[in-house]
Design a protein around this motif. Structure first.
Motif, PDB file in Angstrom:
ATOM      1  N   GLY A   1       0.683  -1.132  -0.055  1.00  0.00           N
ATOM      2  CA  GLY A   1       0.094  -0.116  -0.133  1.00  0.00           C
ATOM      3  C   GLY A   1       0.886   1.266   0.005  1.00  0.00           C
ATOM      4  O   GLY A   1       2.172   1.183  -0.003  1.00  0.00           O
ATOM      5  N   TYR A   2       0.425   2.355   0.013  1.00  0.00           N
ATOM      6  CA  TYR A   2       1.093   3.560  -0.163  1.00  0.00           C
ATOM      7  C   TYR A   2       0.138   4.697   0.748  1.00  0.00           C
ATOM      8  O   TYR A   2      -1.008   4.684   0.610  1.00  0.00           O
ATOM      9  CB  TYR A   2       1.434   4.054  -1.632  1.00  0.00           C
ATOM     10  CG  TYR A   2       0.327   4.406  -2.442  1.00  0.00           C
ATOM     11  CD1 TYR A   2      -0.095   5.712  -2.650  1.00  0.00           C
ATOM     12  CD2 TYR A   2      -0.274   3.260  -3.025  1.00  0.00           C
ATOM     13  CE1 TYR A   2      -1.085   5.794  -3.373  1.00  0.00           C
ATOM     14  CE2 TYR A   2      -1.273   3.762  -3.808  1.00  0.00           C
ATOM     15  CZ  TYR A   2      -1.762   4.985  -4.091  1.00  0.00           C
ATOM     16  OH  TYR A   2      -2.746   5.236  -4.863  1.00  0.00           O
ATOM     17  N   THR A   3       0.903   5.838   1.206  1.00  0.00           N
ATOM     18  CA  THR A   3       0.143   7.017   1.558  1.00  0.00           C
ATOM     19  C   THR A   3       0.584   8.010   0.847  1.00  0.00           C
ATOM     20  O   THR A   3       1.971   8.248   0.648  1.00  0.00           O
ATOM     21  CB  THR A   3       0.386   7.071   3.180  1.00  0.00           C
ATOM     22  OG1 THR A   3       0.229   5.924   3.864  1.00  0.00           O
ATOM     23  CG2 THR A   3      -0.048   8.384   3.815  1.00  0.00           C
ATOM     24  N   TRP A   4      -0.359   8.791   0.443  1.00  0.00           N
ATOM     25  CA  TRP A   4      -0.069  10.197  -0.404  1.00  0.00           C
ATOM     26  C   TRP A   4       0.295  11.298   0.554  1.00  0.00           C
ATOM     27  O   TRP A   4      -0.739  11.509   1.327  1.00  0.00           O
ATOM     28  CB  TRP A   4      -1.010  10.250  -1.376  1.00  0.00           C
ATOM     29  CG  TRP A   4      -0.925  11.660  -2.372  1.00  0.00           C
ATOM     30  CD1 TRP A   4      -1.579  12.671  -2.539  1.00  0.00           C
ATOM     31  CD2 TRP A   4      -0.116  11.950  -2.984  1.00  0.00           C
ATOM     32  NE1 TRP A   4      -1.315  13.658  -3.407  1.00  0.00           N
ATOM     33  CE2 TRP A   4      -0.469  12.962  -4.004  1.00  0.00           C
ATOM     34  CE3 TRP A   4       1.196  11.088  -3.677  1.00  0.00           C
ATOM     35  CZ2 TRP A   4       0.382  13.693  -5.028  1.00  0.00           C
ATOM     36  CZ3 TRP A   4       1.866  11.585  -4.581  1.00  0.00           C
ATOM     37  CH2 TRP A   4       1.741  12.900  -5.104  1.00  0.00           C
TER      38      TRP A   4
ATOM     39  N   THR B   1       5.392   4.234   1.306  1.00  0.00           N
ATOM     40  CA  THR B   1       5.002   2.778   0.599  1.00  0.00           C
ATOM     41  C   THR B   1       4.996   1.966   2.045  1.00  0.00           C
ATOM     42  O   THR B   1       6.066   2.360   3.274  1.00  0.00           O
ATOM     43  CB  THR B   1       5.724   2.241  -0.118  1.00  0.00           C
ATOM     44  OG1 THR B   1       7.249   2.035   0.036  1.00  0.00           O
ATOM     45  CG2 THR B   1       5.959   2.855  -1.516  1.00  0.00           C
ATOM     46  N   SER B   2       4.136   0.985   2.226  1.00  0.00           N
ATOM     47  CA  SER B   2       4.216  -0.118   3.100  1.00  0.00           C
ATOM     48  C   SER B   2       3.942  -1.319   2.441  1.00  0.00           C
ATOM     49  O   SER B   2       3.289  -1.614   1.309  1.00  0.00           O
ATOM     50  CB  SER B   2       2.993   0.075   4.079  1.00  0.00           C
ATOM     51  OG  SER B   2       1.747   0.128   3.445  1.00  0.00           O
ATOM     52  N   ALA B   3       4.424  -2.491   3.334  1.00  0.00           N
ATOM     53  CA  ALA B   3       4.240  -3.714   2.811  1.00  0.00           C
ATOM     54  C   ALA B   3       4.356  -4.764   3.946  1.00  0.00           C
ATOM     55  O   ALA B   3       5.011  -4.455   4.773  1.00  0.00           O
ATOM     56  CB  ALA B   3       5.396  -4.240   1.840  1.00  0.00           C
ATOM     57  N   GLU B   4       3.328  -5.680   3.820  1.00  0.00           N
ATOM     58  CA  GLU B   4       3.206  -6.555   5.190  1.00  0.00           C
ATOM     59  C   GLU B   4       2.947  -7.968   4.508  1.00  0.00           C
ATOM     60  O   GLU B   4       2.095  -8.078   3.460  1.00  0.00           O
ATOM     61  CB  GLU B   4       2.369  -6.094   6.104  1.00  0.00           C
ATOM     62  CG  GLU B   4       1.090  -5.866   5.628  1.00  0.00           C
ATOM     63  CD  GLU B   4       0.057  -5.372   6.707  1.00  0.00           C
ATOM     64  OE1 GLU B   4      -1.283  -5.544   6.627  1.00  0.00           O
ATOM     65  OE2 GLU B   4       0.471  -4.375   7.379  1.00  0.00           O
ATOM     66  N   ASN B   5       2.951  -8.862   5.027  1.00  0.00           N
ATOM     67  CA  ASN B   5       2.782 -10.185   4.700  1.00  0.00           C
ATOM     68  C   ASN B   5       0.902 -10.442   4.912  1.00  0.00           C
ATOM     69  O   ASN B   5       0.642 -10.122   5.956  1.00  0.00           O
ATOM     70  CB  ASN B   5       3.460 -11.401   5.813  1.00  0.00           C
ATOM     71  CG  ASN B   5       4.809 -11.402   5.292  1.00  0.00           C
ATOM     72  OD1 ASN B   5       5.217 -11.150   4.441  1.00  0.00           O
ATOM     73  ND2 ASN B   5       5.544 -11.943   6.382  1.00  0.00           N
ATOM     74  N   ALA B   6       0.298 -10.739   3.912  1.00  0.00           N
ATOM     75  CA  ALA B   6      -1.024 -11.163   4.052  1.00  0.00           C
ATOM     76  C   ALA B   6      -1.260 -12.573   4.525  1.00  0.00           C
ATOM     77  O   ALA B   6      -1.076 -13.505   3.639  1.00  0.00           O
ATOM     78  CB  ALA B   6      -1.706 -10.657   2.662  1.00  0.00           C
ATOM     79  N   GLY B   7      -1.133 -12.957   5.680  1.00  0.00           N
ATOM     80  CA  GLY B   7      -1.460 -14.481   6.432  1.00  0.00           C
ATOM     81  C   GLY B   7      -2.307 -15.067   5.451  1.00  0.00           C
ATOM     82  O   GLY B   7      -3.206 -14.713   4.722  1.00  0.00           O
ATOM     83  N   VAL B   8      -2.139 -16.537   5.621  1.00  0.00           N
ATOM     84  CA  VAL B   8      -2.905 -17.370   4.989  1.00  0.00           C
ATOM     85  C   VAL B   8      -4.256 -17.121   5.571  1.00  0.00           C
ATOM     86  O   VAL B   8      -4.465 -17.712   6.817  1.00  0.00           O
ATOM     87  CB  VAL B   8      -2.133 -18.800   4.864  1.00  0.00           C
ATOM     88  CG1 VAL B   8      -3.044 -19.770   4.260  1.00  0.00           C
ATOM     89  CG2 VAL B   8      -0.652 -18.766   4.281  1.00  0.00           C
ATOM     90  N   ARG B   9      -5.240 -17.523   4.747  1.00  0.00           N
ATOM     91  CA  ARG B   9      -6.754 -17.608   5.293  1.00  0.00           C
ATOM     92  C   ARG B   9      -6.747 -18.941   5.950  1.00  0.00           C
ATOM     93  O   ARG B   9      -6.763 -19.791   5.073  1.00  0.00           O
ATOM     94  CB  ARG B   9      -7.710 -17.246   4.333  1.00  0.00           C
ATOM     95  CG  ARG B   9      -9.020 -17.048   4.722  1.00  0.00           C
ATOM     96  CD  ARG B   9      -9.979 -16.551   3.725  1.00  0.00           C
ATOM     97  NE  ARG B   9     -11.422 -16.091   4.171  1.00  0.00           N
ATOM     98  CZ  ARG B   9     -12.464 -15.868   3.696  1.00  0.00           C
ATOM     99  NH1 ARG B   9     -12.290 -15.883   2.373  1.00  0.00           N
ATOM    100  NH2 ARG B   9     -13.527 -15.763   4.084  1.00  0.00           N
ATOM    101  N   LYS B  10      -7.301 -19.173   7.166  1.00  0.00           N
ATOM    102  CA  LYS B  10      -7.584 -20.358   7.756  1.00  0.00           C
ATOM    103  C   LYS B  10      -9.118 -20.730   7.668  1.00  0.00           C
ATOM    104  O   LYS B  10      -9.937 -19.833   7.858  1.00  0.00           O
ATOM    105  CB  LYS B  10      -7.269 -20.177   9.066  1.00  0.00           C
ATOM    106  CG  LYS B  10      -5.518 -20.239   9.221  1.00  0.00           C
ATOM    107  CD  LYS B  10      -5.021 -20.165  10.659  1.00  0.00           C
ATOM    108  CE  LYS B  10      -3.534 -20.214  10.551  1.00  0.00           C
ATOM    109  NZ  LYS B  10      -2.823 -20.216  11.829  1.00  0.00           N
TER     110      LYS B  10
END
Length: 111
Positions: free
Chosen positions: A6-9, A75-84
């Motif tokens: 994602g990003y922040t303007w 900018t930002s980036a993070e792990n999008a966990g596996v849906r359980k």
């Protein structure tokens, strides 16, 4: 593993640091650099978060505000966990499959 980016303007913040508080103040500064945007377009650029942006506009903004693109876009980036599933990571084992199958039809002779 999937990543969510994602990003922040941050244009409004950087403008405020340079004592520019309205979008209308930015219009003539952009025109001096060959960027001809209407007041409403500049207002949307300042007040919203653009999904697309011309590199010429980005370069003009950086020149006006004496900053880099990294100052305008965080900018930002993070792990999008596996849906359980509700029962855990593995799908539920199938129920007794024999119960789910249709019965074979019995054909009786006419009496």
């Amino acid at each position: 593993m999937k990543r969510k980016v994602g990003y922040t303007w941050r244009l409004r913040e950087v403008m405020a640091q340079h004592q520019i508080f309205t979008a209308t103040e930015l219009v003539p500064l952009l025109r001096e650099r060959g960027i001809d945007l209407s007041a409403s377009q500049v207002h949307r650029l300042v007040s919203g978060t653009p999904e697309r942006l011309s590199l010429q506009v980005m370069a003009a903004l950086c020149d006006i505000l004496s900053c880099t693109p990294a100052d305008l876009v965080a900018t930002s980036a993070e792990n999008a966990g596996v849906r359980k599933t509700a029962s855990g990571d593995l799908p539920a084992p199938p129920a007794n499959v024999a119960k789910l199958r249709p019965r074979a039809a019995r054909i009786l002779p006419d009496a």
